[in-house]
Design an enzyme around this catalytic site. Sequence first.
Site, PDB file in Angstrom:
ATOM      1  N   GLY A  45       0.819  -1.212  -0.136  1.00  0.00           N
ATOM      2  CA  GLY A  45      -0.109   0.145  -0.163  1.00  0.00           C
ATOM      3  C   GLY A  45       0.838   1.305  -0.047  1.00  0.00           C
ATOM      4  N   ASP A 101       1.043   3.437   4.300  1.00  0.00           N
ATOM      5  CA  ASP A 101       0.180   3.859   3.965  1.00  0.00           C
ATOM      6  C   ASP A 101      -1.243   4.676   4.750  1.00  0.00           C
ATOM      7  OD1 ASP A 101      -0.973   1.522   4.091  1.00  0.00           O
ATOM      8  OD2 ASP A 101      -1.839   1.545   2.041  1.00  0.00           O
ATOM      9  N   ASP A 104      -4.322   2.132  10.831  1.00  0.00           N
ATOM     10  CA  ASP A 104      -5.689   1.757  11.437  1.00  0.00           C
ATOM     11  C   ASP A 104      -5.851   1.429  12.871  1.00  0.00           C
ATOM     12  OD1 ASP A 104      -8.427   0.946  10.862  1.00  0.00           O
ATOM     13  OD2 ASP A 104      -8.003   0.187   9.262  1.00  0.00           O
ATOM     14  N   LYS A 132      -6.283   6.898  11.089  1.00  0.00           N
ATOM     15  CA  LYS A 132      -7.829   6.787  11.376  1.00  0.00           C
ATOM     16  C   LYS A 132      -7.639   6.401  13.112  1.00  0.00           C
ATOM     17  CE  LYS A 132      -9.972   4.147   7.712  1.00  0.00           C
ATOM     18  NZ  LYS A 132     -10.626   2.895   6.983  1.00  0.00           N
ATOM     19  N   PHE A 153     -13.777   3.238   4.664  1.00  0.00           N
ATOM     20  CA  PHE A 153     -12.952   2.440   3.749  1.00  0.00           C
ATOM     21  C   PHE A 153     -12.636   3.271   2.616  1.00  0.00           C
ATOM     22  CE2 PHE A 153     -11.418  -0.820   1.104  1.00  0.00           C
ATOM     23  CZ  PHE A 153     -10.759  -1.482   1.680  1.00  0.00           C
ATOM     24  N   VAL A 154     -11.314   3.336   2.652  1.00  0.00           N
ATOM     25  CA  VAL A 154     -10.935   4.332   1.387  1.00  0.00           C
ATOM     26  C   VAL A 154     -10.111   3.592   0.320  1.00  0.00           C
ATOM     27  CG1 VAL A 154     -11.280   6.540   2.671  1.00  0.00           C
ATOM     28  CG2 VAL A 154      -9.117   5.221   2.928  1.00  0.00           C
ATOM     29  N   ASP A 160      -6.082  -0.169  -1.685  1.00  0.00           N
ATOM     30  CA  ASP A 160      -6.778  -1.046  -2.400  1.00  0.00           C
ATOM     31  C   ASP A 160      -8.126  -1.507  -1.916  1.00  0.00           C
ATOM     32  OD1 ASP A 160      -5.530  -2.740  -0.749  1.00  0.00           O
ATOM     33  OD2 ASP A 160      -6.218  -4.337  -2.089  1.00  0.00           O
ATOM     34  N   ARG A 166      -5.516   1.011  -6.646  1.00  0.00           N
ATOM     35  CA  ARG A 166      -3.994   1.501  -6.039  1.00  0.00           C
ATOM     36  C   ARG A 166      -3.679   2.775  -6.849  1.00  0.00           C
ATOM     37  NH1 ARG A 166      -2.190  -1.976  -1.746  1.00  0.00           N
ATOM     38  NH2 ARG A 166      -2.669  -3.871  -2.159  1.00  0.00           N
TER      39      ARG A 166
HETATM   40  C1  PRP Z   1      -3.046  -2.236   5.272  1.00  0.00           C
HETATM   41  C2  PRP Z   1      -2.012  -0.964   5.105  1.00  0.00           C
HETATM   42  C3  PRP Z   1      -1.177  -1.048   6.363  1.00  0.00           C
HETATM   43  C4  PRP Z   1      -2.357  -1.819   7.301  1.00  0.00           C
HETATM   44  C5  PRP Z   1      -2.856  -0.826   8.499  1.00  0.00           C
HETATM   45  O1  PRP Z   1      -2.169  -3.340   4.816  1.00  0.00           O
HETATM   46  O2  PRP Z   1      -1.343  -0.996   4.016  1.00  0.00           O
HETATM   47  O3  PRP Z   1      -0.135  -1.685   6.183  1.00  0.00           O
HETATM   48  O4  PRP Z   1      -3.207  -2.512   6.587  1.00  0.00           O
HETATM   49  O5  PRP Z   1      -3.605  -1.506   9.236  1.00  0.00           O
HETATM   50  P1  PRP Z   1      -3.743  -1.770  10.778  1.00  0.00           P
HETATM   51  O6  PRP Z   1      -3.050  -0.404  11.471  1.00  0.00           O
HETATM   52  O7  PRP Z   1      -5.042  -2.185  11.153  1.00  0.00           O
HETATM   53  O8  PRP Z   1      -2.525  -2.730  11.074  1.00  0.00           O
HETATM   54  P2  PRP Z   1      -2.881  -4.560   3.718  1.00  0.00           P
HETATM   55  O9  PRP Z   1      -2.689  -5.664   4.746  1.00  0.00           O
HETATM   56  O10 PRP Z   1      -4.315  -4.148   3.571  1.00  0.00           O
HETATM   57  O11 PRP Z   1      -1.818  -4.594   2.756  1.00  0.00           O
HETATM   58  P3  PRP Z   1      -1.525  -3.841   1.348  1.00  0.00           P
HETATM   59  O12 PRP Z   1      -0.317  -2.908   2.104  1.00  0.00           O
HETATM   60  O13 PRP Z   1      -1.072  -4.645   0.547  1.00  0.00           O
HETATM   61  O14 PRP Z   1      -2.737  -2.949   1.154  1.00  0.00           O
END
Ligand code: PRP
Length: 183
Positions: A45, A101, A104, A132, A153-154, A160, A166
């Site tokens: 991400g 990115d 959360d 967030k 959800f964005v 993605d 993306r």
């Molecule tokens: C997403 C994002 C962060 C993580 C944050 O990764 O890129 O790394 O979630 O979430 P959290 O704070 O709740 O742990 P994802 O697993 O969706 O993979 P991606 O980076 O390949 O999109």
Amino acid sequence: MNSDLEKIILSAEQISSRIQEIAEDINRHYQDTVREIILITLLDGAIVFTADLIRHISVPLRLDCIRVSSYGNSTNPETAPRILGTLKSEVQDKHVLLVDDILDTGNTMKKVFAEVSSKCPASLKTCVFLDKPERRENNFQADWSGFNIPDEFVVGYGLDYAGRYRELPYLGTLKPAIYSQTS
Ligand code: PRP
């Protein structure tokens, strides 16, 4: 605007302007005291944010990547974050900046922070494009954050849904119908 999107939350111009501000803060923090940083980006991400951010960073850096999997195709966390593979850089006694990115629940950053921290870097800082705060499941806070956003959800700008969107240069929300479609 991509026709699957319901609304745009952050335009490409807003994102670009904020990234320059963050980069200036980062430059101020490291310049004159640090010869080089190791910037570790969390795949997948963060690649878009990282690509734009590093072009405004004036401190010499080496780029490394780490892959962490936590969400899969779901909009909710399905398992604890898993670190996949290893870093190519030796981080001991180095100044390390982790870039992701979105912060959360905070579980991904907390996990990676602990992992890198255990390798005894000279310093360890974190930078995220989005935060967030409402979703946090721990007390993790990034040193630099682009935008606080509500619990929606964005997609876009690296984020993605099921591997898609993306590449969008802006951040937005999807139409509800998109979530009910398959493949
Ligand atoms: C997403 C994002 C962060 C993580 C944050 O990764 O890129 O790394 O979630 O979430 P959290 O704070 O709740 O742990 P994802 O697993 O969706 O993979 P991606 O980076 O390949 O999109």
